[in-house]
Design a protein around this motif. Structure first.
Motif, PDB file in Angstrom:
ATOM      1  N   ALA A 127       1.054  -1.024  -0.120  1.00 58.29           N
ATOM      2  CA  ALA A 127      -0.125   0.065   0.118  1.00 58.29           C
ATOM      3  C   ALA A 127       0.981   1.230  -0.293  1.00 58.29           C
ATOM      4  CB  ALA A 127      -0.422  -0.166   1.642  1.00 58.29           C
ATOM      5  N   LYS A 128       2.148   1.128  -0.038  1.00 55.17           N
ATOM      6  CA  LYS A 128       3.189   2.411   0.486  1.00 55.17           C
ATOM      7  C   LYS A 128       3.296   2.943  -0.778  1.00 55.17           C
ATOM      8  CE  LYS A 128       5.522   0.779   3.735  1.00 55.17           C
ATOM      9  NZ  LYS A 128       7.193   0.098   4.789  1.00 55.17           N
ATOM     10  N   GLY A 129       3.172   4.253  -1.456  1.00 59.93           N
ATOM     11  CA  GLY A 129       3.373   4.084  -2.853  1.00 59.93           C
ATOM     12  C   GLY A 129       1.669   5.219  -3.572  1.00 59.93           C
ATOM     13  N   GLU A 130       1.674   4.560  -4.740  1.00 55.87           N
ATOM     14  CA  GLU A 130      -0.111   5.142  -5.393  1.00 55.87           C
ATOM     15  C   GLU A 130      -1.154   4.350  -5.306  1.00 55.87           C
ATOM     16  OE1 GLU A 130      -2.049   7.501  -9.107  1.00 55.87           O
ATOM     17  OE2 GLU A 130       0.573   7.878  -8.286  1.00 55.87           O
ATOM     18  N   VAL A 131      -1.587   4.285  -4.338  1.00 55.22           N
ATOM     19  CA  VAL A 131      -3.024   3.016  -5.006  1.00 55.22           C
ATOM     20  C   VAL A 131      -3.615   3.487  -5.904  1.00 55.22           C
ATOM     21  CG1 VAL A 131      -4.960   1.894  -3.501  1.00 55.22           C
ATOM     22  CG2 VAL A 131      -3.322   2.549  -1.929  1.00 55.22           C
ATOM     23  N   PRO A 132      -3.644   2.563  -6.962  1.00 54.53           N
ATOM     24  CA  PRO A 132      -4.589   2.858  -7.879  1.00 54.53           C
ATOM     25  C   PRO A 132      -6.787   3.337  -7.395  1.00 54.53           C
ATOM     26  CG  PRO A 132      -4.568   0.783  -7.626  1.00 54.53           C
ATOM     27  CD  PRO A 132      -3.254   1.207  -6.578  1.00 54.53           C
ATOM     28  N   ASN A 133      -7.143   3.128  -8.397  1.00 54.67           N
ATOM     29  CA  ASN A 133      -8.482   4.069  -8.412  1.00 54.67           C
ATOM     30  C   ASN A 133      -9.161   3.155  -9.079  1.00 54.67           C
ATOM     31  OD1 ASN A 133      -8.514   6.523  -6.925  1.00 54.67           O
ATOM     32  ND2 ASN A 133      -8.439   7.657  -9.710  1.00 54.67           N
ATOM     33  N   ARG A 134     -10.398   2.563  -8.956  1.00 55.79           N
ATOM     34  CA  ARG A 134     -10.935   1.286  -8.965  1.00 55.79           C
ATOM     35  C   ARG A 134     -11.797   1.609 -10.817  1.00 55.79           C
ATOM     36  NH1 ARG A 134     -18.022   1.590  -7.650  1.00 55.79           N
ATOM     37  NH2 ARG A 134     -17.687  -1.417  -8.451  1.00 55.79           N
ATOM     38  N   TYR A 135     -10.874   0.095 -11.046  1.00 54.47           N
ATOM     39  CA  TYR A 135     -10.940  -0.070 -12.263  1.00 54.47           C
ATOM     40  C   TYR A 135      -9.993   0.933 -13.183  1.00 54.47           C
ATOM     41  CZ  TYR A 135     -16.186  -0.339 -11.907  1.00 54.47           C
ATOM     42  OH  TYR A 135     -17.202  -0.511 -11.200  1.00 54.47           O
ATOM     43  N   GLU A 136      -9.115   1.437 -12.628  1.00 56.12           N
ATOM     44  CA  GLU A 136      -7.394   1.455 -13.459  1.00 56.12           C
ATOM     45  C   GLU A 136      -6.335   0.263 -13.304  1.00 56.12           C
ATOM     46  OE1 GLU A 136      -6.785   6.512 -12.264  1.00 56.12           O
ATOM     47  OE2 GLU A 136      -5.576   4.561 -11.223  1.00 56.12           O
ATOM     48  N   ASP A 137      -6.496  -0.348 -11.881  1.00 50.12           N
ATOM     49  CA  ASP A 137      -5.789  -2.085 -12.433  1.00 50.12           C
ATOM     50  C   ASP A 137      -6.650  -2.450 -10.773  1.00 50.12           C
ATOM     51  OD1 ASP A 137      -3.938  -3.796 -11.990  1.00 50.12           O
ATOM     52  OD2 ASP A 137      -2.271  -2.069 -11.854  1.00 50.12           O
ATOM     53  N   ASN A 138      -7.896  -3.125 -11.246  1.00 52.67           N
ATOM     54  CA  ASN A 138      -8.311  -3.778 -10.053  1.00 52.67           C
ATOM     55  C   ASN A 138      -7.586  -4.872  -9.190  1.00 52.67           C
ATOM     56  OD1 ASN A 138     -10.196  -2.227 -10.267  1.00 52.67           O
ATOM     57  ND2 ASN A 138     -11.961  -3.064 -12.189  1.00 52.67           N
ATOM     58  N   GLU A 139      -6.249  -5.542  -9.973  1.00 54.25           N
ATOM     59  CA  GLU A 139      -5.684  -7.201  -9.992  1.00 54.25           C
ATOM     60  C   GLU A 139      -4.880  -6.336  -8.553  1.00 54.25           C
ATOM     61  OE1 GLU A 139      -2.908 -10.305 -11.182  1.00 54.25           O
ATOM     62  OE2 GLU A 139      -3.997  -8.941 -12.838  1.00 54.25           O
ATOM     63  N   LYS A 140      -4.075  -5.369  -8.825  1.00 55.93           N
ATOM     64  CA  LYS A 140      -3.328  -5.043  -7.463  1.00 55.93           C
ATOM     65  C   LYS A 140      -4.046  -4.614  -6.617  1.00 55.93           C
ATOM     66  CE  LYS A 140      -0.058  -1.125  -7.904  1.00 55.93           C
ATOM     67  NZ  LYS A 140       0.678  -0.531  -8.058  1.00 55.93           N
ATOM     68  N   LEU A 141      -5.230  -3.741  -7.258  1.00 59.11           N
ATOM     69  CA  LEU A 141      -6.277  -3.003  -6.290  1.00 59.11           C
ATOM     70  C   LEU A 141      -6.733  -4.148  -5.301  1.00 59.11           C
ATOM     71  CD1 LEU A 141      -6.865  -0.088  -4.537  1.00 59.11           C
ATOM     72  CD2 LEU A 141      -9.281  -0.757  -6.448  1.00 59.11           C
ATOM     73  N   ASN A 142      -6.951  -5.691  -5.465  1.00 59.60           N
ATOM     74  CA  ASN A 142      -7.608  -6.313  -4.897  1.00 59.60           C
ATOM     75  C   ASN A 142      -6.610  -7.149  -4.260  1.00 59.60           C
ATOM     76  OD1 ASN A 142     -10.060  -6.444  -5.643  1.00 59.60           O
ATOM     77  ND2 ASN A 142      -9.821  -7.783  -7.752  1.00 59.60           N
ATOM     78  N   HIS A 143      -4.901  -6.585  -4.605  1.00 60.37           N
ATOM     79  CA  HIS A 143      -3.634  -7.952  -3.489  1.00 60.37           C
ATOM     80  C   HIS A 143      -3.456  -6.783  -2.662  1.00 60.37           C
ATOM     81  CE1 HIS A 143      -0.443  -9.501  -3.305  1.00 60.37           C
ATOM     82  NE2 HIS A 143       0.398  -7.983  -3.878  1.00 60.37           N
ATOM     83  N   ILE A 144      -3.915  -5.288  -2.542  1.00 66.29           N
ATOM     84  CA  ILE A 144      -3.874  -4.090  -2.094  1.00 66.29           C
ATOM     85  C   ILE A 144      -4.176  -4.643  -0.482  1.00 66.29           C
ATOM     86  CG2 ILE A 144      -3.220  -1.402  -0.965  1.00 66.29           C
ATOM     87  CD1 ILE A 144      -1.692  -1.539  -3.961  1.00 66.29           C
ATOM     88  N   THR A 145      -5.613  -4.353  -0.941  1.00 64.27           N
ATOM     89  CA  THR A 145      -6.537  -4.520  -0.111  1.00 64.27           C
ATOM     90  C   THR A 145      -6.767  -5.439   0.142  1.00 64.27           C
ATOM     91  OG1 THR A 145      -8.003  -3.140  -1.565  1.00 64.27           O
ATOM     92  CG2 THR A 145      -9.491  -4.781   0.273  1.00 64.27           C
ATOM     93  N   LYS A 146      -6.793  -6.775   0.074  1.00 69.45           N
ATOM     94  CA  LYS A 146      -6.051  -7.731   1.194  1.00 69.45           C
ATOM     95  C   LYS A 146      -5.000  -7.948   1.332  1.00 69.45           C
ATOM     96  CE  LYS A 146      -8.078 -10.868  -2.120  1.00 69.45           C
ATOM     97  NZ  LYS A 146      -8.414 -12.268  -3.104  1.00 69.45           N
ATOM     98  N   SER A 147      -4.076  -7.465   1.986  1.00 71.08           N
ATOM     99  CA  SER A 147      -2.727  -7.328   2.605  1.00 71.08           C
ATOM    100  C   SER A 147      -2.890  -6.882   3.883  1.00 71.08           C
ATOM    101  CB  SER A 147      -1.654  -6.038   2.045  1.00 71.08           C
ATOM    102  OG  SER A 147      -2.236  -4.864   2.026  1.00 71.08           O
ATOM    103  N   PHE A 148      -3.622  -5.646   4.482  1.00 70.26           N
ATOM    104  CA  PHE A 148      -4.081  -5.006   5.562  1.00 70.26           C
ATOM    105  C   PHE A 148      -4.598  -6.414   6.935  1.00 70.26           C
ATOM    106  CE2 PHE A 148      -4.536  -1.576   2.365  1.00 70.26           C
ATOM    107  CZ  PHE A 148      -4.320  -0.146   3.427  1.00 70.26           C
ATOM    108  N   ASN A 149      -4.416  -5.981   7.771  1.00 72.28           N
ATOM    109  CA  ASN A 149      -4.322  -6.677   8.726  1.00 72.28           C
ATOM    110  C   ASN A 149      -5.484  -7.087   9.258  1.00 72.28           C
ATOM    111  OD1 ASN A 149      -5.310  -6.720  11.665  1.00 72.28           O
ATOM    112  ND2 ASN A 149      -2.806  -6.521  12.363  1.00 72.28           N
ATOM    113  N   LYS A 150      -6.312  -8.066   9.569  1.00 70.26           N
ATOM    114  CA  LYS A 150      -7.864  -8.425   9.334  1.00 70.26           C
ATOM    115  C   LYS A 150      -8.882  -7.960  11.324  1.00 70.26           C
ATOM    116  CE  LYS A 150      -8.194  -9.953   4.925  1.00 70.26           C
ATOM    117  NZ  LYS A 150      -6.269  -9.620   4.681  1.00 70.26           N
ATOM    118  N   THR A 151      -7.898  -7.562  11.839  1.00 71.32           N
ATOM    119  CA  THR A 151      -8.488  -7.303  12.497  1.00 71.32           C
ATOM    120  C   THR A 151      -8.968  -6.057  13.331  1.00 71.32           C
ATOM    121  OG1 THR A 151      -6.186  -8.700  14.355  1.00 71.32           O
ATOM    122  CG2 THR A 151      -7.731  -6.603  15.732  1.00 71.32           C
TER     123      THR A 151
END
Length: 898
Positions: free
Chosen positions: A253-277
């Protein structure tokens, strides 16, 4: 001659070997058979005295109090070299008596009596002082913005970006020598304080080898040994106050987070990388703990040279909790309403917090001769706060929807300070003295991965479902905040003897410079949802299976918002002063002069750095601050003081920034880049009467006139509710304070008791600005155009009743603090202002010495189970804005001193 008690006086029945000696307080006791005696009293440098024909009958106690006269001999010149003792109660009273300005203080000896664990707790017993939130000091009822804290005479940065002062809980009692509070300004003191200047003096090296160790266990029924202490899964070093990286922003998530539809695969990967607590949990809790150790020594070198050192460290871990808290928000909607309308009210509010504090101190001092000394002090204090917050509330403004709010927090604070100081006397230059200090401090505060989650609760088909109502509040979000502030300080003070025909008089002058640079970064991550979906558990919202940038959950960030809520701050303060301290007559002393201060300050958001200058806060002021302090002393034990001076209160970097953040109950707090500094004229009158060492009575009057005072209030310009800071036109306050510290030995049965008490009464008024007054008079045409000052408590009462046996093996203290109600939130609209209810704090402390070097101490804090309550009042009815309490605290402490 002085009325001081004499220890170790020989008391002997003449013609016999029967006798005793007086103790430290001058008391003695001697058992004899019935009869008639001559009693002789002897003490070196005093003329012996014999009391003849003392008749003692069977079963009778005879009290004999005598005074010894000095035996004067003409001697050749004798040089006595010793460091001034500043850590006893008697020493502090002497310093107060001889001070140029009105002052009060507390010594390490008194701190031990009260059982305080840090500087904030110690200051509760000082005249006119109250402590809010366990860390912020209020002097004479004025809010902490009108106080200033220095360390060994040097400026230090604060660690709370939301405040304009230093958090006093960061200084453990184990490192303190004394704490002095100057209530009146003199040119040799900083000019940016009005209530009080708090000078924290840390321990110095001893005159001989010393060693101390203490261990303490504490228990609070609300937070310790509980199975349901509210917390959350964090890192393995949380109990030490350090994050182990668990809360770091993921690399993805460091650096630029893509907007929706810009790169959905990368965006999903970033979203899943966060702690789930995201949800707090119940967990078993242990006991509170504190440990400290310290040692030091002095080594005599060749000639007059000597070298001393001191090393010390402490660690504490404390749990706080409540599960019966309440908060509510209300509005006045019409002129003739019978009551306030509910916006929302909590049905349950629980908080669990763990606090850790580390402190390390080292000191090294070298004495070259009686005229030249140099010392180095290094301090590092570190604290960590881990907190979980859960509330269930009803939103009455939205069809009485049921909602939950959760926050998970972690705050890491660190203050590093190193100081090199010295004092020199130049004999060849007519005894000119020079004191100097160079200091560097680094303050950091990290708040990694603060999590906010609000959701609705709904019953559908006999099933409880949870969802995020994005039209009514913000999506779940995480904040990563980091503050770093560098502070450099130096000053040089000179003292030149003048006019020595009456008494010693002197001219003081000096220069100083304080440079501060702060960087504050904030990154926000929002977990948005496509649509409004129902979940059987809110953990399902963040589950990997529910992450899909097209149809479900995806993370969003805004570089623009992050830059707007991040800022850089710089300030440079150059000051110079000149002051004459003159003995006008044998009994009249005048200290007068002026101080020049030039401040250059700028707070720039990172968005401004990118080219937009609409939210840059600047402050450039040159101020002349006059001061005159007059003291009339008909004898050495009485002072009459009169003082006038002008001082300042400046806004902080945070207050001058555009930063907007949310607190744990949902209020948005935003800065104001147009804030001006406050100018204050101060007048003081005070009478002081001193008795035996450590005993005094004083009575004082004071008056203050404010121009452009700064207050915190709701923002009338905002569409949504916001709290901000603003200047009001002017204000005044005046008050009276009385203090007594007296042993009760004038009653024989109470000879081991001492009462220390002080009372402060303050009356204040500020002019309501025209827009606020217009809004309030819409609802109440007769609303006055003045009100009390923000956070000004009208009554402050402190009292300590102590008991000490003649052998000093038992020491007991009962201390009480009272703070009257005060204005805590200003509502510029027609909604009533928010006040706090009075605070009554009672503490009991008892210590038993076991042998010469060890002691046991038992303490109970908050005996009255005091609660913090904020409320609105309308039509003689109260509406709670906030209500919470941390419960009683019990502790048992073991100490060893050598």
């Amino acid at each position: 001659k002085t009325g001081e008690t004499l220890p170790a006086v020989q008391v002997i029945i003449t013609g016999t070997t029967t006798g005793t000696i007086s103790n430290l307080d001058g008391f003695y006791s001697l058992k004899v058979e019935p009869g008639k005696y001559d009693i002789q009293y002897r003490f070196i440098s005093y003329t012996p005295k014999t009391v003849k024909g003392v008749v003692v009958n069977q079963g009778e106690t005879k009290s004999i109090n005598i005074q010894l006269s000095e035996s004067v001999l003409e001697l050749s010149e004798v040089a006595v070299v010793a460091r001034r003792v500043e850590n006893t109660e008697a020493a502090l009273v002497t310093m107060q008596r001889k001070s140029v300005v009105v002052s009060n203080g507390i010594s390490s000896q008194q701190i031990l009596k009260t059982g305080a664990s840090d500087a904030a707790g110690a200051l509760k017993s000082v005249t006119g002082v109250s402590v809010q939130g366990g860390k912020y000091v209020y002097v004479r009822g004025l809010s902490d913005r009108y106080s200033k804290t220095i360390l060994n005479g040097a400026d230090i940065p604060g660690l709370d970006p939301e405040r304009n002062t230093v958090q006093m809980d960061l200084f453990p009692a184990t490192i303190l020598d004394n704490v002095m509070i100057y209530k009146a300004f003199a040119p040799n003191l900083p000019g940016d304080f009005t209530g009080g200047l708090i000078d924290i003096k840390t321990k110095d090296f001893p005159d001989k080898f010393s060693f101390s160790f203490a261990a303490e266990l504490g228990f609070n029924p609300q937070s310790n040994l509980k199975k349901d202490f509210l917390t959350y899964d964090g890192g393995k070093f949380d109990f030490l106050g350090f994050d182990d990286g668990t809360r770091s922003l993921p690399d993805e998530a460091k650096g630029e987070v893509p907007n929706r539809y810009e790169d959905n695969e990368k965006l999903n990967h970033i979203t899943k990388s966060f702690n789930k607590t995201w949800l707090p949990k119940d967990q078993a809790s242990g006991l509170n703990q504190k440990y400290s150790i310290g040692f030091g020594n002095k080594k005599d070198l060749k000639g007059e040279k000597s070298l001393g050192y001191f090393l010390g460290g402490s660690y504490s871990y404390k749990l706080d909790a409540f599960d019966d808290g309440f908060y509510g928000r209300y509005k006045l909607t019409t002129k003739d309403a019978d009551g306030l309308n509910r916006e929302f009210e909590s049905q349950k509010w629980s908080v669990g917090a763990s606090n850790s504090l580390w402190s390390l101190i080292g000191g090294l001092g070298c004495r070259f001769n009686s005229n030249n000394n140099i010392g180095l002090t290094i301090i590092n204090n570190h604290s960590g706060l881990k907190a979980a917050n859960f509330s269930y509330f009803i939103d009455y403004g939205d069809n009485e929807d049921q909602r939950q709010r959760r926050t998970l927090e972690f705050t890491d604070r660190n203050l590093f300070s190193t100081q090199l100081k010295g004092n020199n006397t130049f004999k060849d230059w007519k005894d000119v003295k020079m004191d100097w200090i160079i200091s560097y401090s680094l303050a950091t505060q990290k708040e990694p991965d603060i999590r906010y989650l609000i959701n609705d609760i709904n019953e559908e088909s006999h099933e409880t479902l949870y969802f995020v109502n994005k039209s009514m509040y913000s999506y779940p979000r995480r904040y990563y905040r980091d503050m770093k502030e560098h502070s450099g300080f130096w000053k040089v003070d000179f003292e030149v003897p003048i006019l020595q025909t009456i008494k010693d008089s002197k001219l003081n002058f000096g220069i100083s410079n304080t440079y501060r640079e702060r960087k504050y970064w904030q990154t926000q991550m929002i977990f948005a949802e496509n649509g409004v979906n129902r979940y059987t558990d809110m953990t399902g919202y963040f589950d990997d299976s529910n992450i899909d940038a097209v149809n479900r959950i995806f993370v969003q960030s805004s570089v623009k918002d992050d830059k707007k809520n991040s800022y850089n701050g710089k300030s440079n303060l150059v000051a110079g002063y000149i002051m004459a301290d003159m003995a006008v007559t044998e009994n009249f002393r005048a200290a007068f002069g002026f101080r020049l201060e030039n401040i250059s300050m700028e707070t720039v958001s990172l968005r401004d750095i990118a080219g937009n200058k609409d939210t840059t806060g600047t402050l450039n002021e040159f101020n002349l601050l006059p001061s005159i302090n007059l003291t009339y002393s008909p004898n050495e034990m009485v002072n009459f003081r009169v003082a006038y001076n002008r001082t300042l209160a400046r806004p902080s970097f945070r207050e001058k920034s555009s930063l907007a953040i949310e607190n744990r109950v949902g209020d948005i707090i935003i800065g104001n880049d147009s804030l001006k500094q406050t100018t204050i004229d101060n007048f003081d009158i005070r009478w002081e009467r001193y008795f035996k060492p450590g005993e005094l009575i004083s009575l004082g009057l004071f008056y203050k006139r404010f121009i452009d005072p700064i207050e915190q209030s709701f923002n009338t310009e905002a569409i949504n509710p916001e709290i901000t800071w603003r200047n009001v036109d002017k204000g005044t306050m005046y008050g009276v304070e009385a203090e007594i510290g007296k042993k009760l030995d004038f009653v024989h049965a109470l000879r081991n008791f001492k009462l220390s008490s002080n009372v402060t009464y303050v009356y204040s008024r500020v002019t309501i600005d025209s827009k606020e007054l217009e809004n309030k008079r819409y609802f109440d045409p007769n609303h006055p155009d003045k009100r009390v000052m923000f956070e000004q408590s009208p009554w402050i009462v402190n009292a300590i009743l102590s008991y000490k046996t003649e052998k000093n093996d038992w020491l007991t203290n009962l201390s009480y603090t009272y703070n009257a109600h005060k204005l805590v939130i200003v509502n510029p609209t027609g909604i009533p202002d928010v006040y706090s209810k009075p605070i009554n704090d009672l503490t009991f402390n008892i210590e038993k010495k076991v042998g010469k070097r060890t002691s046991l101490q038992f303490q109970v804090k908050n005996i009255l189970d005091n609660r913090i309550t904020y409320f609105y009042e309308y039509n003689n009815k109260e509406y709670n804005h906030l209500d919470m309490g941390w419960g009683r605290q019990y502790s048992l402490k073991f100490s060893y001193r050598f």
